[in-house]
Motif scaffolding. Structure first.
Motif, PDB file in Angstrom:
ATOM      1  N   ARG A  81     -31.449  31.222   4.770  1.00  0.00           N
ATOM      2  CA  ARG A  81     -30.683  31.949   5.894  1.00  0.00           C
ATOM      3  C   ARG A  81     -29.278  30.814   5.896  1.00  0.00           C
ATOM      4  O   ARG A  81     -29.376  29.823   6.058  1.00  0.00           O
ATOM      5  CB  ARG A  81     -31.699  31.723   6.993  1.00  0.00           C
ATOM      6  CG  ARG A  81     -31.375  33.069   7.893  1.00  0.00           C
ATOM      7  CD  ARG A  81     -32.570  33.295   8.682  1.00  0.00           C
ATOM      8  NE  ARG A  81     -33.055  32.209   9.550  1.00  0.00           N
ATOM      9  CZ  ARG A  81     -33.129  32.166  10.696  1.00  0.00           C
ATOM     10  NH1 ARG A  81     -32.855  33.027  11.252  1.00  0.00           N
ATOM     11  NH2 ARG A  81     -33.635  30.961  11.269  1.00  0.00           N
ATOM     12  N   ASP A  85     -25.551  34.540   8.908  1.00  0.00           N
ATOM     13  CA  ASP A  85     -26.694  35.448   9.328  1.00  0.00           C
ATOM     14  C   ASP A  85     -27.417  35.340  10.761  1.00  0.00           C
ATOM     15  O   ASP A  85     -28.026  36.391  10.977  1.00  0.00           O
ATOM     16  CB  ASP A  85     -27.915  34.998   8.281  1.00  0.00           C
ATOM     17  CG  ASP A  85     -27.861  35.236   6.888  1.00  0.00           C
ATOM     18  OD1 ASP A  85     -26.796  36.289   6.549  1.00  0.00           O
ATOM     19  OD2 ASP A  85     -28.573  34.572   6.170  1.00  0.00           O
ATOM     20  N   LEU A  86     -26.925  34.161  11.416  1.00  0.00           N
ATOM     21  CA  LEU A  86     -27.451  34.237  12.876  1.00  0.00           C
ATOM     22  C   LEU A  86     -26.546  35.152  13.762  1.00  0.00           C
ATOM     23  O   LEU A  86     -26.926  35.112  14.839  1.00  0.00           O
ATOM     24  CB  LEU A  86     -27.447  32.668  13.192  1.00  0.00           C
ATOM     25  CG  LEU A  86     -28.622  31.796  12.444  1.00  0.00           C
ATOM     26  CD1 LEU A  86     -28.106  30.388  12.664  1.00  0.00           C
ATOM     27  CD2 LEU A  86     -30.065  32.093  12.792  1.00  0.00           C
ATOM     28  N   ILE A  87     -25.346  35.377  13.222  1.00  0.00           N
ATOM     29  CA  ILE A  87     -24.251  35.724  14.285  1.00  0.00           C
ATOM     30  C   ILE A  87     -24.384  37.443  14.001  1.00  0.00           C
ATOM     31  O   ILE A  87     -24.571  37.867  12.934  1.00  0.00           O
ATOM     32  CB  ILE A  87     -22.817  35.539  13.803  1.00  0.00           C
ATOM     33  CG1 ILE A  87     -22.851  34.034  14.041  1.00  0.00           C
ATOM     34  CG2 ILE A  87     -21.851  36.262  14.393  1.00  0.00           C
ATOM     35  CD1 ILE A  87     -21.783  33.150  13.509  1.00  0.00           C
ATOM     36  N   ASP A  88     -24.451  37.918  15.244  1.00  0.00           N
ATOM     37  CA  ASP A  88     -24.360  39.576  15.450  1.00  0.00           C
ATOM     38  C   ASP A  88     -23.141  39.937  15.921  1.00  0.00           C
ATOM     39  O   ASP A  88     -22.696  39.984  17.166  1.00  0.00           O
ATOM     40  CB  ASP A  88     -25.521  39.863  16.318  1.00  0.00           C
ATOM     41  CG  ASP A  88     -25.685  41.330  16.602  1.00  0.00           C
ATOM     42  OD1 ASP A  88     -25.215  42.031  15.871  1.00  0.00           O
ATOM     43  OD2 ASP A  88     -26.259  41.765  17.680  1.00  0.00           O
ATOM     44  N   ASP A  89     -22.161  40.381  14.850  1.00  0.00           N
ATOM     45  CA  ASP A  89     -20.859  40.774  15.500  1.00  0.00           C
ATOM     46  C   ASP A  89     -20.271  41.796  14.058  1.00  0.00           C
ATOM     47  O   ASP A  89     -20.610  41.302  12.890  1.00  0.00           O
ATOM     48  CB  ASP A  89     -19.903  39.479  15.358  1.00  0.00           C
ATOM     49  CG  ASP A  89     -18.515  39.921  15.946  1.00  0.00           C
ATOM     50  OD1 ASP A  89     -18.155  39.854  17.050  1.00  0.00           O
ATOM     51  OD2 ASP A  89     -17.731  40.392  15.131  1.00  0.00           O
ATOM     52  N   PRO A  90     -19.748  42.810  14.166  1.00  0.00           N
ATOM     53  CA  PRO A  90     -19.332  43.786  13.419  1.00  0.00           C
ATOM     54  C   PRO A  90     -18.370  43.135  12.394  1.00  0.00           C
ATOM     55  O   PRO A  90     -18.358  43.788  11.108  1.00  0.00           O
ATOM     56  CB  PRO A  90     -18.667  44.918  14.117  1.00  0.00           C
ATOM     57  CG  PRO A  90     -18.636  44.528  15.548  1.00  0.00           C
ATOM     58  CD  PRO A  90     -19.466  43.411  15.767  1.00  0.00           C
ATOM     59  N   LYS A  92     -18.278  39.738  11.433  1.00  0.00           N
ATOM     60  CA  LYS A  92     -18.883  38.587  10.834  1.00  0.00           C
ATOM     61  C   LYS A  92     -18.685  38.248   9.527  1.00  0.00           C
ATOM     62  O   LYS A  92     -18.384  37.216   8.955  1.00  0.00           O
ATOM     63  CB  LYS A  92     -20.212  38.518  11.199  1.00  0.00           C
ATOM     64  CG  LYS A  92     -21.195  39.158  10.660  1.00  0.00           C
ATOM     65  CD  LYS A  92     -22.652  38.863  10.956  1.00  0.00           C
ATOM     66  CE  LYS A  92     -23.787  39.448   9.859  1.00  0.00           C
ATOM     67  NZ  LYS A  92     -25.146  38.811  10.121  1.00  0.00           N
ATOM     68  N   GLN A 218     -28.500  29.968  18.709  1.00  0.00           N
ATOM     69  CA  GLN A 218     -27.665  30.877  19.573  1.00  0.00           C
ATOM     70  C   GLN A 218     -26.178  30.488  19.313  1.00  0.00           C
ATOM     71  O   GLN A 218     -25.660  29.470  18.648  1.00  0.00           O
ATOM     72  CB  GLN A 218     -27.747  30.392  20.980  1.00  0.00           C
ATOM     73  CG  GLN A 218     -29.218  31.136  21.367  1.00  0.00           C
ATOM     74  CD  GLN A 218     -29.415  30.779  22.923  1.00  0.00           C
ATOM     75  OE1 GLN A 218     -29.047  29.955  23.551  1.00  0.00           O
ATOM     76  NE2 GLN A 218     -30.228  31.448  23.588  1.00  0.00           N
ATOM     77  N   TRP A 219     -25.286  31.508  19.486  1.00  0.00           N
ATOM     78  CA  TRP A 219     -23.761  31.510  19.322  1.00  0.00           C
ATOM     79  C   TRP A 219     -23.194  32.053  20.237  1.00  0.00           C
ATOM     80  O   TRP A 219     -23.838  32.889  21.105  1.00  0.00           O
ATOM     81  CB  TRP A 219     -23.696  32.030  17.989  1.00  0.00           C
ATOM     82  CG  TRP A 219     -23.772  33.550  17.984  1.00  0.00           C
ATOM     83  CD1 TRP A 219     -25.008  34.101  17.726  1.00  0.00           C
ATOM     84  CD2 TRP A 219     -22.850  34.699  18.331  1.00  0.00           C
ATOM     85  NE1 TRP A 219     -24.907  35.376  17.620  1.00  0.00           N
ATOM     86  CE2 TRP A 219     -23.668  35.742  18.059  1.00  0.00           C
ATOM     87  CE3 TRP A 219     -21.365  34.562  18.555  1.00  0.00           C
ATOM     88  CZ2 TRP A 219     -22.886  36.948  18.272  1.00  0.00           C
ATOM     89  CZ3 TRP A 219     -20.954  35.827  18.943  1.00  0.00           C
ATOM     90  CH2 TRP A 219     -21.732  37.134  18.660  1.00  0.00           C
ATOM     91  N   ARG A 220     -21.945  31.779  20.683  1.00  0.00           N
ATOM     92  CA  ARG A 220     -21.299  32.689  21.619  1.00  0.00           C
ATOM     93  C   ARG A 220     -19.540  32.451  21.180  1.00  0.00           C
ATOM     94  O   ARG A 220     -19.076  31.541  20.505  1.00  0.00           O
ATOM     95  CB  ARG A 220     -21.378  31.978  22.856  1.00  0.00           C
ATOM     96  CG  ARG A 220     -21.019  30.742  23.427  1.00  0.00           C
ATOM     97  CD  ARG A 220     -21.009  30.899  24.920  1.00  0.00           C
ATOM     98  NE  ARG A 220     -20.886  29.445  25.515  1.00  0.00           N
ATOM     99  CZ  ARG A 220     -19.651  28.872  25.635  1.00  0.00           C
ATOM    100  NH1 ARG A 220     -18.588  29.510  25.183  1.00  0.00           N
ATOM    101  NH2 ARG A 220     -19.637  27.651  26.209  1.00  0.00           N
TER     102      ARG A 220
END
Ligand code: URA
Length: 244
Positions: A81, A85-90, A92, A218-220
């Motif tokens: 991984r 892979d941990l990021i949820d953004d169109p 990325k 987590q990310w931001r």
């Protein structure tokens, strides 16, 4: 690219004609009339001539992630991984990593699609400090402090590491401040002092510390202030968030 070139290229004009349009106040950068021919415009800015969009602004991404152990600092990997892979953004797929951590290291990782920002972060000359908390299998010898400050010769790269600060926090725990990021640098430096690194956590980059409330995985997005903070040279170590 310079503003006059953006205009000239779009309209297939000569530079003089582009200058005339700019001087007439007909060109806007990010909705502000801009009269400087030589103003540098990047792909994240919108350029308009009268009502016509000459260059649409691309979306700029600046993200922080709390990397958990076991995830690789790569954009793609066939086996493991990745941080992406941990990021949820169109968008990325456009990201790159501004300073990797080893697979078993934890802590602050920055990702962006802005190559100019990441270059400034990673240039050793920019003197952006990175603070790490390190756990070792053996007691850390007192002489290691001077050795880190002096630098180690790395034959593979043919370089001597820049002066690094080592603060011994406990028998087998220390904080390290680096201004660069050579491959496995901290592990190799401790290895020279007879210590095996068993945990490594990045607490901060510049004046940007990993927030206490950002849990592993987590990310931001970064705020404007945080983007600047990450580039701040010569910062004291952060308080708190010592371990991953
Ligand atoms: N140095 C290392 O050895 N590993 C890291 O992950 C970061 C710095």
């Amino acid at each position: 690219m310079k503003l006059d070139r953006v205009i000239a290229k779009h309209r297939s004009l000569g530079r003089n004609e582009a200058h005339r349009l700019i001087a007439a106040g007909r060109v806007q950068v990010d909705a502000v009339v801009t009269m400087g021919n030589q103003v540098e415009v990047d792909r994240f800015q919108q350029v308009q001539l009268d009502d016509e969009v000459v260059q649409a602004a691309e979306r700029a991404l600046y993200l922080m992630l709390h990397k958990p152990a076991g995830v690789v600092s790569a954009t793609v990997d066939a086996e493991h991984r990745t941080v992406v892979d941990l990021i949820d953004d169109p968008d990325k797929a456009l990201l790159h990593i501004a300073g990797r951590l080893d697979r078993w290291s934890t802590g602050l990782v920055l990702l962006t699609n802005d190559g100019r920002w990441s270059k400034r972060l990673m240039e050793a000359g920019a003197k952006v400090p990175k603070h790490y908390v390190v756990g070792t299998a053996q007691p850390i010898p007192a002489e290691a402090v001077a050795a880190f400050a002096e630098g180690f010769y790395f034959a593979k790269e043919g370089i001597t590491t820049l002066p690094a600060e080592l603060e011994i926090l406990a028998e087998s725990q220390a904080r390290v401040m680096l201004h660069e990021g050579r491959h496995h640098q901290i592990k190799r430096m401790f290895g020279r002092c007879g210590c095996e690194v068993i945990s490594l956590h990045r607490q901060s980059i510049g004046a940007l510390a990993l927030p206490e409330n950002l849990q592993p995985g987590q990310w931001r997005a970064l705020s404007e202030m945080e983007k600047v903070a990450a580039l701040t040279p010569a910062c004291p170590p952060p308080s708190g968030h010592a371990a991953g």
